[in-house]
Design a protein around this motif. Sequence first.
Motif, PDB file in Angstrom:
ATOM      1  N   VAL A  52       0.861  -1.180   0.000  1.00 55.64           N
ATOM      2  CA  VAL A  52       0.000   0.000   0.000  1.00 55.64           C
ATOM      3  C   VAL A  52       0.898   1.231   0.000  1.00 55.64           C
ATOM      4  O   VAL A  52       1.786   1.368   0.836  1.00 55.64           O
ATOM      5  N   HIS A  53       0.661   2.113  -0.955  1.00 52.17           N
ATOM      6  CA  HIS A  53       1.393   3.380  -1.026  1.00 52.17           C
ATOM      7  C   HIS A  53       0.410   4.523  -0.804  1.00 52.17           C
ATOM      8  O   HIS A  53      -0.594   4.616  -1.497  1.00 52.17           O
ATOM      9  N   VAL A  54       0.742   5.377   0.145  1.00 55.10           N
ATOM     10  CA  VAL A  54      -0.087   6.545   0.445  1.00 55.10           C
ATOM     11  C   VAL A  54       0.653   7.791  -0.031  1.00 55.10           C
ATOM     12  O   VAL A  54       1.753   8.075   0.418  1.00 55.10           O
ATOM     13  N   ASP A  55       0.042   8.522  -0.937  1.00 56.45           N
ATOM     14  CA  ASP A  55       0.599   9.783  -1.407  1.00 56.45           C
ATOM     15  C   ASP A  55      -0.118  10.904  -0.666  1.00 56.45           C
ATOM     16  O   ASP A  55      -1.306  11.117  -0.836  1.00 56.45           O
ATOM     17  N   LEU A  56       0.628  11.606   0.160  1.00 52.06           N
ATOM     18  CA  LEU A  56       0.080  12.665   1.003  1.00 52.06           C
ATOM     19  C   LEU A  56       0.170  14.042   0.364  1.00 52.06           C
ATOM     20  O   LEU A  56      -0.193  15.047   0.973  1.00 52.06           O
ATOM     21  N   THR A  57       0.645  14.103  -0.860  1.00 51.32           N
ATOM     22  CA  THR A  57       0.803  15.365  -1.575  1.00 51.32           C
ATOM     23  C   THR A  57      -0.552  16.053  -1.749  1.00 51.32           C
ATOM     24  O   THR A  57      -1.569  15.393  -1.908  1.00 51.32           O
ATOM     25  N   GLY A  58      -0.531  17.363  -1.714  1.00 51.23           N
ATOM     26  CA  GLY A  58      -1.755  18.122  -1.951  1.00 51.23           C
ATOM     27  C   GLY A  58      -2.247  18.852  -0.723  1.00 51.23           C
ATOM     28  O   GLY A  58      -3.122  19.707  -0.813  1.00 51.23           O
ATOM     29  N   TYR A  59      -1.687  18.529   0.429  1.00 57.41           N
ATOM     30  CA  TYR A  59      -2.030  19.221   1.675  1.00 57.41           C
ATOM     31  C   TYR A  59      -0.742  19.307   2.478  1.00 57.41           C
ATOM     32  O   TYR A  59      -0.020  18.316   2.598  1.00 57.41           O
ATOM     33  N   ASN A  60      -0.434  20.475   3.012  1.00 56.18           N
ATOM     34  CA  ASN A  60       0.852  20.680   3.674  1.00 56.18           C
ATOM     35  C   ASN A  60       0.751  20.897   5.181  1.00 56.18           C
ATOM     36  O   ASN A  60       1.751  21.165   5.821  1.00 56.18           O
ATOM     37  N   ARG A  61      -0.437  20.773   5.729  1.00 56.63           N
ATOM     38  CA  ARG A  61      -0.625  21.117   7.146  1.00 56.63           C
ATOM     39  C   ARG A  61      -1.122  19.946   7.984  1.00 56.63           C
ATOM     40  O   ARG A  61      -1.943  20.122   8.869  1.00 56.63           O
TER      41      ARG A  61
END
Length: 116
Positions: A52-61
Amino acid sequence: MKTKKLKNIVVTDFHPKPYGRYTTDGPGCELSSGEVFRDKVLAPALRDYDLVHVDLTGYNRYGRSFLDEAFGGLIRESGFNYQELKEKLTYDHESVKSILQVIDERIEAAERDRNS
């Protein structure tokens, strides 16, 4: 091997502004908390898929409490261990690499607590 890639799941498929540790932390947390992300998205994916790969890009806070509950909670609450997560789970954020360090720390701390 079944692979599930959670591409931008947090901001596009989960919630545009993830917030809170628990569902009870405040208004909207029943939809946006780390507890909900872990229980409804991340833990089921880890049970169903080998990778499982989680891409957290798109929110910086992302708050530390959200990350701790979502990722460290996999060990504390969902029955996974450190070795399983290292073999099955990857995560990334294109621009804020410190988020990855926080996740690593929270997983390691949860494993230390589990073993003590």
